[in-house]
Design a protein around this motif. Structure first.
Motif, PDB file in Angstrom:
ATOM      1  N   ASP A   1     138.061 146.996 -10.217  1.00 42.88           N
ATOM      2  CA  ASP A   1     137.111 147.136 -11.320  1.00 42.88           C
ATOM      3  C   ASP A   1     137.358 146.129 -12.427  1.00 42.88           C
ATOM      4  O   ASP A   1     136.495 145.906 -13.267  1.00 42.88           O
ATOM      5  N   LEU A   2     138.555 145.531 -12.434  1.00 44.87           N
ATOM      6  CA  LEU A   2     138.863 144.498 -13.419  1.00 44.87           C
ATOM      7  C   LEU A   2     138.762 143.099 -12.801  1.00 44.87           C
ATOM      8  O   LEU A   2     139.148 142.124 -13.430  1.00 44.87           O
ATOM      9  N   GLY A   3     138.234 143.025 -11.601  1.00 51.34           N
ATOM     10  CA  GLY A   3     138.007 141.713 -10.995  1.00 51.34           C
ATOM     11  C   GLY A   3     138.912 141.365  -9.831  1.00 51.34           C
ATOM     12  O   GLY A   3     138.705 140.350  -9.173  1.00 51.34           O
TER      13      GLY A   3
ATOM     14  N   GLY B   1     138.164 141.140 -17.600  1.00 48.44           N
ATOM     15  CA  GLY B   1     139.368 141.879 -17.218  1.00 48.44           C
ATOM     16  C   GLY B   1     139.764 142.848 -18.319  1.00 48.44           C
ATOM     17  O   GLY B   1     138.913 143.382 -19.036  1.00 48.44           O
ATOM     18  N   ALA B   2     141.080 143.054 -18.456  1.00 47.49           N
ATOM     19  CA  ALA B   2     141.575 144.038 -19.420  1.00 47.49           C
ATOM     20  C   ALA B   2     141.279 143.612 -20.853  1.00 47.49           C
ATOM     21  O   ALA B   2     141.210 144.438 -21.759  1.00 47.49           O
TER      22      ALA B   2
ATOM     23  N   LYS C   1     124.733 117.818 -27.975  1.00 47.34           N
ATOM     24  CA  LYS C   1     125.390 118.616 -26.920  1.00 47.34           C
ATOM     25  C   LYS C   1     124.597 119.895 -26.638  1.00 47.34           C
ATOM     26  O   LYS C   1     124.498 120.341 -25.496  1.00 47.34           O
TER      27      LYS C   1
ATOM     28  N   TYR D   1     131.802 130.775 -23.047  1.00 48.64           N
ATOM     29  CA  TYR D   1     132.059 129.571 -23.855  1.00 48.64           C
ATOM     30  C   TYR D   1     132.048 129.867 -25.360  1.00 48.64           C
ATOM     31  O   TYR D   1     131.861 128.953 -26.161  1.00 48.64           O
TER      32      TYR D   1
ATOM     33  N   LEU E   1     147.501 142.835 -13.978  1.00 55.87           N
ATOM     34  CA  LEU E   1     146.738 144.068 -14.204  1.00 55.87           C
ATOM     35  C   LEU E   1     145.336 143.941 -13.623  1.00 55.87           C
ATOM     36  O   LEU E   1     144.834 144.853 -12.974  1.00 55.87           O
ATOM     37  N   SER E   2     144.714 142.792 -13.851  1.00 53.66           N
ATOM     38  CA  SER E   2     143.363 142.581 -13.313  1.00 53.66           C
ATOM     39  C   SER E   2     143.386 142.485 -11.798  1.00 53.66           C
ATOM     40  O   SER E   2     142.472 142.939 -11.130  1.00 53.66           O
TER      41      SER E   2
ATOM     42  N   ILE F   1     133.537 143.879 -17.782  1.00 51.61           N
ATOM     43  CA  ILE F   1     134.913 144.143 -17.357  1.00 51.61           C
ATOM     44  C   ILE F   1     135.320 143.156 -16.272  1.00 51.61           C
ATOM     45  O   ILE F   1     136.421 142.618 -16.274  1.00 51.61           O
ATOM     46  N   LEU F   2     134.407 142.886 -15.342  1.00 55.07           N
ATOM     47  CA  LEU F   2     134.715 141.923 -14.280  1.00 55.07           C
ATOM     48  C   LEU F   2     134.907 140.521 -14.846  1.00 55.07           C
ATOM     49  O   LEU F   2     135.748 139.762 -14.400  1.00 55.07           O
TER      50      LEU F   2
ATOM     51  N   GLU G   1     134.573 127.796 -27.400  1.00 57.52           N
ATOM     52  CA  GLU G   1     134.204 126.389 -27.524  1.00 57.52           C
ATOM     53  C   GLU G   1     133.041 126.240 -28.508  1.00 57.52           C
ATOM     54  O   GLU G   1     133.049 125.352 -29.358  1.00 57.52           O
TER      55      GLU G   1
END
Lengths: 492, 454
Positions: B225-227, A229-230, A444, A418, B219-220, A225-226, A421
């Motif tokens: 908790d979302l950064g 994000g959403a 690579k 990544y 939002l984040s 989540i960190l 990519e």
């Protein structure tokens, strides 16, 4: 009154036997299952999953819900994973058959009529697409549905405890358990709108379930989540293939997945539900069907998982529709009611059996062939331990688990920044005409081997590597259209 | 009442101390701390950057400048936030007690202390510490019953307004809310608003200053908790909604809530002020939740544990993240080396995250730093930096290096492992293999410094 439970459990047994017979027709699992097998084996050996997996993406972090993997690891100490990995998921999915009977019985109060639900669920096409699959959903989905059964089973004094245990099991096995939250609150909303008295226990367990599921998912997936994000909902899947997981679905797709008759009866029930006051218990399954439908439409849930929830919800409420028609026929003394029902049953069997067979055939395509496994074993024996193998996304987990080598990309996109990519690079590798471009991509990732199997043909519409005749790439393995190439060249 | 105040002070002090102790030696958490260290130590009127940037001197910088005359700078910057954080927590409790009931105020204060924005600003030496303290002090004076105390609130509000336009707007909102509650004091409220407004028009400070660059969505940014570095906890947000629903006095908070919602969209850093309002209602929500009787009492107890656990988890998670933010020991050592071994006019190229450390610890000019985010030059500077970092053409790179008169290039592990480059031979890293043009002059602790001989 006759007790049809024996009949239902016989049907369950028959489904288990059929599923296991099909599952054991091949010794292999579907491609994605090898990811779970790797971690199950690691837990069985070391007590911990491979948190920092050096083989996936050349080194990456793994986030997961632990219950399923630990359970399978414990069982694999007694029975080899190749056997238990086929038995447990198929038995658990087959449990949905008797569960649907008990639910339909609670809702309709008619034991004979409730038999329709297990038959519908037994032949639901989407449930025949995961016979070779080993993943946590085999625990999560039955647990969630058992929890919902506990909600409607009003006469059981222990139903609250059983509900809570089921929710805990679901929350600890897969993040898909989050779907229970909108369903429960949708159910309470329907009760509120229908001016039905809501038991305070129901509200309390709903509040508890919501917070428990959210907290556990935050605990397990905090890093994901960190990092994302959403957009963690879409699991960081590359844009080109996200439509395979979160596809736009049409009505025809839904019908193909759950059957035309359950679909029609289910939609009719939902339509009538909007205008007439219905039983509380059926409101829950309307909520399931609507929540799953909306989440699929909004592309917030993988299609296959959503279809299972949608199908199960619709299967249960369609029994109530049939009950209404039967009551109506009885009211108007329609003499040919039994004939009509018999014809519908035959039509249902054909309309469900054919797509179910189609899904089963498709699921056979999702398992590796003998040649692919031989190719992976060849890599294990003939390449150095630190080798990086270029392969398609679907082959990635097998490269890790069977060949025990590093891959460039696999289906574990969540914690890999990544992935987009790498997906582009692997696509370019399999489609380029130029040896130098291919070498540049290989260099690579410090890769010397290219795996060319069934998945590459399907994903990239390629019958061969366009540069395979060039001197820098030697064909070192060739069996039934599965090829492995090796390069010694370095681009300066 | 005293017991609650002691508990709040001790809890705040312990929590903020954990982060201080977790950072080794003389290293401060976050990048912003080094900016304040630089401005306060040097009192430079011009920025220490290759191209001119406004110096965003805040009240905290002036306070530090005065304090550095008497105290060791690093020690002061480690101890002072703990003290002022504890005082702010107490002020928050005393203000909340006047607005909501005592128990809710206590819960609100605990939530406030455990909230990620509180943890962030008082452990990362954020400039928002001082205006937040002043606004809380002003609010405390404003809600007092003694006749003369509300009139004294104008002083802290005016001083806070000097810091940023947003702080002035918060002062205006406080008076507007006061006016809604105490209709008989309307002339007092109106005249105070006028005074703040005049100050605002005369000084025209910045709306709010961001000291770090965040590429996250709104939002984040809203949720830790979302950064979001200054985001609130999801669990606090849930209690906030509950508190808003159950509170009878919620309409008085509408001006503040609307103002804070708009400000957050303009500058996410303003969430540190919105956090106070959110925590106040969250306390009311939590109190309502705990006080409510459930039929399933065991479940209720488990639920209480879960909810409080959720808030504590968010706080612990944030403390863990903050422990790792800011420069590493290797970067600080490299900056010290630059200070001792390079000419005073040298320009150093590194990532924007290292810019403030280069300016404060090394005392050298950085090509860019996080504060450029607040200026119109940011886009151009970022483009040029990226061109230097990603170009494999020596001629093009040299042209840009000469444009900014760069003498040294500092590369740390973060930059090599995904912060700037993904592979060891990407862009500038490839060119740096040429030891004739780019000799390595320092290589230790995960940091390499190369010299560019023009």
């Amino acid at each position: 009154m006759k007790d049809y439970r024996k009949l239902v459990w016989l049907l369950f047994l028959a489904i288990v036997i059929i599923r296991l017979a099909i599952a054991f027709s091949s010794p292999y699992f579907d491609y994605d299952s090898y990811f779970h097998i790797k971690h199950i084996e690691n837990i069985a050996q070391t007590g911990l999953p491979a948190w920092n997996d050096q083989l996936s993406y050349g080194g990456g972090v793994f986030v997961f819900s632990p219950l399923f993997h630990y359970l399978m690891a414990a069982l694999s100490l007694i029975v080899p994973i190749g056997i238990i990995g086929k038995i447990v998921p198929n038995v658990l999915y087959a449990l949905l058959v008797p569960l649907s009977y008990y639910i339909a019985n609670e809702i309709t109060g008619k034991r004979k009529l409730a038999l329709i639900a297990p038959v519908v669920v037994a032949f639901m096409p989407v449930l025949w697409s995961n016979i070779f699959s080993l993943n946590p959903l085999c625990i999560t989905i039955p647990a969630i549905f058992y929890a919902f059964y506990c909600v409607v089973k009003e006469n059981d004094p222990h139903r609250i405890s059983k509900f809570l245990v089921s929710v805990v099991i679901a929350a600890f096995s897969s993040p898909i358990s989050i779907i229970a939250i909108p369903i429960l609150w949708g159910y309470l909303l329907f009760l509120r709108v229908g001016k039905t008295k809501i038991e305070s226990e129901l509200v309390e367990v709903s509040i508890f379930s919501t917070f428990f599921i959210v907290l556990t998912q935050f605990l397990f997936y905090k890093n994901a989540i960190l990092a994302n994000g959403a957009s963690v909902i879409w699991q960081n899947i590359p844009a080109e293939i996200i439509r395979n997981y979160f596809a736009q679905v049409s009505i025809l797709d839904i019908i193909a997945n759950i059957g035309i008759l359950p679909f029609i009866f289910g939609i009719y029930y939902i339509y009538m539900f909007s205008f007439e006051k219905k039983k509380e218990s059926s409101s829950l399954f309307v909520a399931i069907a609507l929540a799953a439908g909306i989440l699929i439409w909004a592309r917030l849930i993988p299609v296959q998982t959503g279809m299972i929830f949608l199908g199960l919800g619709i299967s249960v409420i369609s029994v109530d529709t049939i009950k209404q028609f039967m009551d109506y026929f009885q009211k108007i003394r329609f003499r040919k009611a039994r004939l009509v029902m018999a014809l519908l049953a035959i039509f249902f069997l054909f309309s469900a059996a054919i797509p179910a067979f189609g899904y089963f055939q498709a699921s056979k395509q999702s398992i590796p062939g003998e040649s692919e496994i031989n190719g992976m074993l060849w890599l294990r024996e003939n390449s150095s331990e630190n080798s990086v193998i270029a392969g398609s996304v679907k082959d990635g987990f097998m490269i890790n688990e069977v060949a025990k080598r590093r891959n460039i990309i696999d289906g574990n996109f969540l914690m890999n920044p990544y992935s987009e990519e790498r997906f582009q690079d692997v696509s370019a590798l399999y489609t380029t005409n130029f040896e130098t471009s291919a070498l540049e991509l290989m260099n690579k990732y410090s890769s010397k081997y290219i795996f060319f199997g069934k998945n590459v043909r399907t994903e990239y519409n390629a019958s061969k590597l366009n540069f395979e005749d060039k001197k820098c790439f030697l064909n070192v393995f060739d069996e039934n259209n599965v090829k492995i190439y090796k390069t010694w060249c370095q681009l300066e | 009442m005293k017991k609650e105040i002691i508990i709040i002070m001790v809890l705040a002090a312990i929590l903020l101390s954990v982060i201080t102790i977790a950072r080794p030696g003389g290293i401060l958490a976050g990048e912003e701390a080094y900016y304040h260290l630089s401005v306060a130590s040097t009192q430079e009127k011009n920025s220490m950057t290759a191209i001119e940037r406004p110096v965003f001197a805040s009240e905290y910088d002036y306070l530090l400048g005065a304090a550095f005359l008497f105290f060791n700078p690093i020690l002061f910057m480690k101890i002072f936030p703990i003290i002022i954080g504890a005082v702010c927590a107490v002020l928050f409790y005393l203000v909340s007690k006047r607005i909501i009931d005592k128990t809710s105020a206590f819960y609100a204060s605990i939530i406030f202390i455990l909230s990620p924005p509180f943890i962030y600003i008082f452990s990362a030496n954020s400039a928002e510490m001082i205006p937040l303290f002043l606004l809380l002090l002003g609010a405390f004076l404003l809600v007092q019953e003694k006749r003369y105390l509300p009139y004294m609130a104008i002083a802290p509000f005016l001083i806070a307004s000097l810091n940023s336009m947003f702080a002035a707007i918060m002062a205006l909102v406080a008076y507007a809310t006061y006016f809604l509650v105490k209709r008989d004091k309307k002339y007092f409220a109106a005249s105070s608003c006028a005074l703040v407004f005049l100050t605002l028009s005369w000084l025209r400070p910045n709306f709010a200053v961001s000291y770090s660059m965040s590429g996250l969505s709104p939002l984040s940014n809203l949720f830790s908790d979302l950064g979001g570095m200054m985001g609130v906890s999801v669990f606090t947000a849930i209690f906030f909604i509950v508190g808003l629903i159950v509170s009878k006095k919620r309409e008085y908070a509408y001006p503040a809530i609307i103002c804070l919602a708009i400000s957050f969209l303009i500058a996410p850093v303003t969430l540190v002020y919105g956090n106070a309002v959110i925590c106040a209602f969250a306390g009311a929500g939590l109190n309502n939740f705990i006080a409510k009787k459930w039929k399933l009492n065991n479940l209720k107890q488990t639920m209480n544990f879960l909810m409080i656990g959720g808030i504590v988890f968010s706080a612990a998670s944030h403390v863990n993240v903050l422990k790792e933010t800011g420069p590493s020991a290797g970067v600080i050592e490299a900056a010290n080396w630059l200070n001792k071994n390079t000419g005073s006019g040298s320009v150093i190229l590194s990532s924007f995250q290292n810019g403030l450390v280069i300016e404060s610890v090394a005392g050298r000019k950085a090509v860019g730093d996080a504060l450029f985010y607040n200026t119109a030059d940011f886009g151009r500077l970022l483009n040029d930096s990226n061109e230097i970092f990603y170009s494999r053409t020596l001629e093009k790179t040299e042209r840009l290096l000469n444009k900014y008169d760069i003498s040294y290039i500092m590369i740390d592990d973060n930059m090599v492992n995904g912060g700037v480059w993904k592979n060891k031979n990407d862009g500038l890293l490839f060119l740096l293999t040429n030891q004739e043009t780019f000799p390595t002059v320092y290589d230790s602790g995960g940091v390499r410094i190369v010299y560019y001989a023009k």
